[in-house]
Design a protein around this motif. Structure first.
Motif, PDB file in Angstrom:
ATOM      1  N   ARG A   1       0.833  -1.199   0.000  1.00 11.29           N
ATOM      2  CA  ARG A   1       0.000   0.000   0.000  1.00 11.29           C
ATOM      3  C   ARG A   1       0.868   1.249   0.000  1.00 11.29           C
ATOM      4  N   VAL A   2       1.890   1.240   0.808  1.00 10.48           N
ATOM      5  CA  VAL A   2       2.784   2.386   0.869  1.00 10.48           C
ATOM      6  C   VAL A   2       3.443   2.607  -0.492  1.00 10.48           C
ATOM      7  N   SER A   3       3.924   1.510  -1.058  1.00 15.92           N
ATOM      8  CA  SER A   3       4.587   1.635  -2.350  1.00 15.92           C
ATOM      9  C   SER A   3       3.644   2.179  -3.407  1.00 15.92           C
ATOM     10  N   LYS A   4       2.403   1.735  -3.325  1.00 19.69           N
ATOM     11  CA  LYS A   4       1.470   2.208  -4.341  1.00 19.69           C
ATOM     12  C   LYS A   4       1.150   3.677  -4.166  1.00 19.69           C
ATOM     13  N   SER A   5       1.005   4.087  -2.932  1.00 16.71           N
ATOM     14  CA  SER A   5       0.778   5.506  -2.689  1.00 16.71           C
ATOM     15  C   SER A   5       1.960   6.320  -3.209  1.00 16.71           C
ATOM     16  N   LEU A   6       3.139   5.828  -2.910  1.00 16.05           N
ATOM     17  CA  LEU A   6       4.338   6.519  -3.369  1.00 16.05           C
ATOM     18  C   LEU A   6       4.384   6.555  -4.888  1.00 16.05           C
ATOM     19  N   GLY A   7       3.916   5.481  -5.482  1.00 18.28           N
ATOM     20  CA  GLY A   7       3.905   5.430  -6.938  1.00 18.28           C
ATOM     21  C   GLY A   7       3.058   6.539  -7.535  1.00 18.28           C
ATOM     22  N   VAL A   8       1.897   6.726  -6.965  1.00 21.83           N
ATOM     23  CA  VAL A   8       1.018   7.777  -7.465  1.00 21.83           C
ATOM     24  C   VAL A   8       1.661   9.144  -7.259  1.00 21.83           C
ATOM     25  N   LEU A   9       2.185   9.346  -6.063  1.00 21.70           N
ATOM     26  CA  LEU A   9       2.829  10.626  -5.770  1.00 21.70           C
ATOM     27  C   LEU A   9       4.019  10.854  -6.697  1.00 21.70           C
ATOM     28  N   ARG A  10       4.721   9.787  -6.966  1.00 22.53           N
ATOM     29  CA  ARG A  10       5.882   9.884  -7.839  1.00 22.53           C
ATOM     30  C   ARG A  10       5.469  10.247  -9.255  1.00 22.53           C
ATOM     31  N   ARG A  11       4.474   9.554  -9.763  1.00 20.49           N
ATOM     32  CA  ARG A  11       4.030   9.856 -11.115  1.00 20.49           C
ATOM     33  C   ARG A  11       3.436  11.255 -11.217  1.00 20.49           C
ATOM     34  N   ALA A  12       2.938  11.736 -10.099  1.00 16.67           N
ATOM     35  CA  ALA A  12       2.400  13.091 -10.093  1.00 16.67           C
ATOM     36  C   ALA A  12       3.515  14.115  -9.915  1.00 16.67           C
ATOM     37  N   GLY A  13       4.711  13.613  -9.705  1.00 18.21           N
ATOM     38  CA  GLY A  13       5.854  14.515  -9.556  1.00 18.21           C
ATOM     39  C   GLY A  13       5.944  15.156  -8.182  1.00 18.21           C
ATOM     40  N   LEU A  14       5.185  14.643  -7.238  1.00 20.12           N
ATOM     41  CA  LEU A  14       5.174  15.264  -5.918  1.00 20.12           C
ATOM     42  C   LEU A  14       6.312  14.787  -5.031  1.00 20.12           C
ATOM     43  N   VAL A  15       6.894  13.663  -5.409  1.00 24.46           N
ATOM     44  CA  VAL A  15       8.040  13.172  -4.652  1.00 24.46           C
ATOM     45  C   VAL A  15       9.124  12.705  -5.616  1.00 24.46           C
ATOM     46  N   THR A  16      10.320  12.623  -5.109  1.00 23.45           N
ATOM     47  CA  THR A  16      11.431  12.110  -5.907  1.00 23.45           C
ATOM     48  C   THR A  16      12.017  10.907  -5.180  1.00 23.45           C
ATOM     49  N   VAL A  17      12.698  10.080  -5.929  1.00 28.24           N
ATOM     50  CA  VAL A  17      13.314   8.900  -5.330  1.00 28.24           C
ATOM     51  C   VAL A  17      14.809   8.924  -5.577  1.00 28.24           C
ATOM     52  N   GLU A  18      15.509   8.430  -4.627  1.00 19.26           N
ATOM     53  CA  GLU A  18      16.949   8.254  -4.797  1.00 19.26           C
ATOM     54  C   GLU A  18      17.264   6.839  -4.365  1.00 19.26           C
ATOM     55  N   ARG A  19      17.991   6.125  -5.207  1.00 18.78           N
ATOM     56  CA  ARG A  19      18.322   4.750  -4.853  1.00 18.78           C
ATOM     57  C   ARG A  19      19.522   4.752  -3.929  1.00 18.78           C
ATOM     58  N   ARG A  20      19.347   4.092  -2.817  1.00 16.34           N
ATOM     59  CA  ARG A  20      20.443   3.929  -1.871  1.00 16.34           C
ATOM     60  C   ARG A  20      20.549   2.452  -1.579  1.00 16.34           C
ATOM     61  N   GLY A  21      21.309   1.784  -2.406  1.00 18.84           N
ATOM     62  CA  GLY A  21      21.408   0.338  -2.214  1.00 18.84           C
ATOM     63  C   GLY A  21      20.065  -0.296  -2.460  1.00 18.84           C
ATOM     64  N   ARG A  22      19.664  -1.103  -1.529  1.00 18.83           N
ATOM     65  CA  ARG A  22      18.345  -1.710  -1.739  1.00 18.83           C
ATOM     66  C   ARG A  22      17.230  -0.805  -1.277  1.00 18.83           C
ATOM     67  N   ARG A  23      17.620   0.241  -0.602  1.00 22.41           N
ATOM     68  CA  ARG A  23      16.609   1.186  -0.142  1.00 22.41           C
ATOM     69  C   ARG A  23      16.275   2.192  -1.223  1.00 22.41           C
ATOM     70  N   ARG A  24      15.155   2.806  -1.068  1.00 24.58           N
ATOM     71  CA  ARG A  24      14.817   3.925  -1.945  1.00 24.58           C
ATOM     72  C   ARG A  24      14.384   5.075  -1.066  1.00 24.58           C
ATOM     73  N   VAL A  25      15.099   6.133  -1.168  1.00 27.39           N
ATOM     74  CA  VAL A  25      14.807   7.286  -0.325  1.00 27.39           C
ATOM     75  C   VAL A  25      13.873   8.246  -1.058  1.00 27.39           C
ATOM     76  N   TYR A  26      12.755   8.465  -0.476  1.00 30.85           N
ATOM     77  CA  TYR A  26      11.772   9.378  -1.066  1.00 30.85           C
ATOM     78  C   TYR A  26      11.854  10.743  -0.397  1.00 30.85           C
TER      79      TYR A  26
END
Lengths: 138, 138
Positions: free
Chosen positions: B47-72
DNA sequence: ACAATATATCCTCAATCAGGCATATGTCAA
DNA sequence: TTGACATATGCCTGATTGAGGATATATTGT
């Protein structure tokens, strides 16, 4: 039971581009009746009324009966709640540095369009699918 | 063809209370990974990932890959477009007079709860159905 | 009371969405 | 390489939504 976002929530109400148009139209003048909006927007009357209904239930507009007309006006109070919420994130665009960093991160972009692609190519070529309007001032 | 409000529109993205919660959580810290959000929100990870997905596609958040983590992180730029839109209505809550007038008009209120009632009583007893939160800072 | 005007509501339909769960994909460590 | 960890995605389902069109309700003038 999914979906709670009642339409009587201000955020949901302004999520619809059409309703944003209505609010915009209302904001131009100081009170407007349905017929006026119908003419300005070029929509069928029921559609206008329904949009107004949602905005009304969300408390974003007020109505005043003037004979057979109904004069709608923007209700600032409610819009302010949205304003206040967004305002909490002010610091995220205030500093230029933030933007720069954000931009740098955008380079290594996020997921592709989500629906399409599913491209099994190895290198996950990130793409945001930037096809939305960036200024929804509809 | 009804419904165009793509989820990749900022307004639609923040319409959902859950996603607003996510943004709020992200705003508290300076970058957060999914696991952190899962813990803070107490939601199932998908659920969290999906929410983040929507926010991401809307450009409201950015992601940075940190190893296996993803920092939003919150992306101010997009939220600003919402801010700017709402800001256009500032004059509607700026003056106290406006509010007074609006309040006076609210007295002769609008339609009842919309779904219920349909009360055929002559005197149309207006009621806004004020059961929503007036401060959706979820 | 009747017709005309102004606006709201009802009904149906197609499309969308959120949530749950299972699973795929990617990444690190031993 | 194998396995654990981290995150994303796919599918399914129930519920909500917006649009369209027809119609109901209200109000004014005659």
């Amino acid at each position: 039971m999914p979906r709670i976002p009642n339409q009587s929530d201000a955020f949901t109400a302004i999520a619809e581009p059409g309703r944003r148009r209505v609010l915009g139209a209302l904001a131009r003048d100081e009170g407007r009746d349905v017929t006026g909006l119908v003419q300005e927007l070029g929509w069928p009357q029921p559609r206008v009324s329904k949009s107004l209904g949602v905005l009304r239930r969300a408390g974003l507009v007020t109505v005043e009966r003037r004979g057979r007309r109904r004069v709608y006006r923007v209700n600032g109070g409610r819009l302010r709640s949205v304003y206040d919420w967004v305002r909490h994130f002010e610091r995220f665009w205030e500093s230029q540095l933030e933007r720069v960093r954000a931009r740098a991160e955008r380079i290594e972009r996020e997921s592709r369009s989500a629906r399409e692609s599913h491209n099994p190519l190895k290198g996950e070529h990130d793409d945001n699918g930037h096809r939305e309007r960036n200024h929804p001032h509809d």
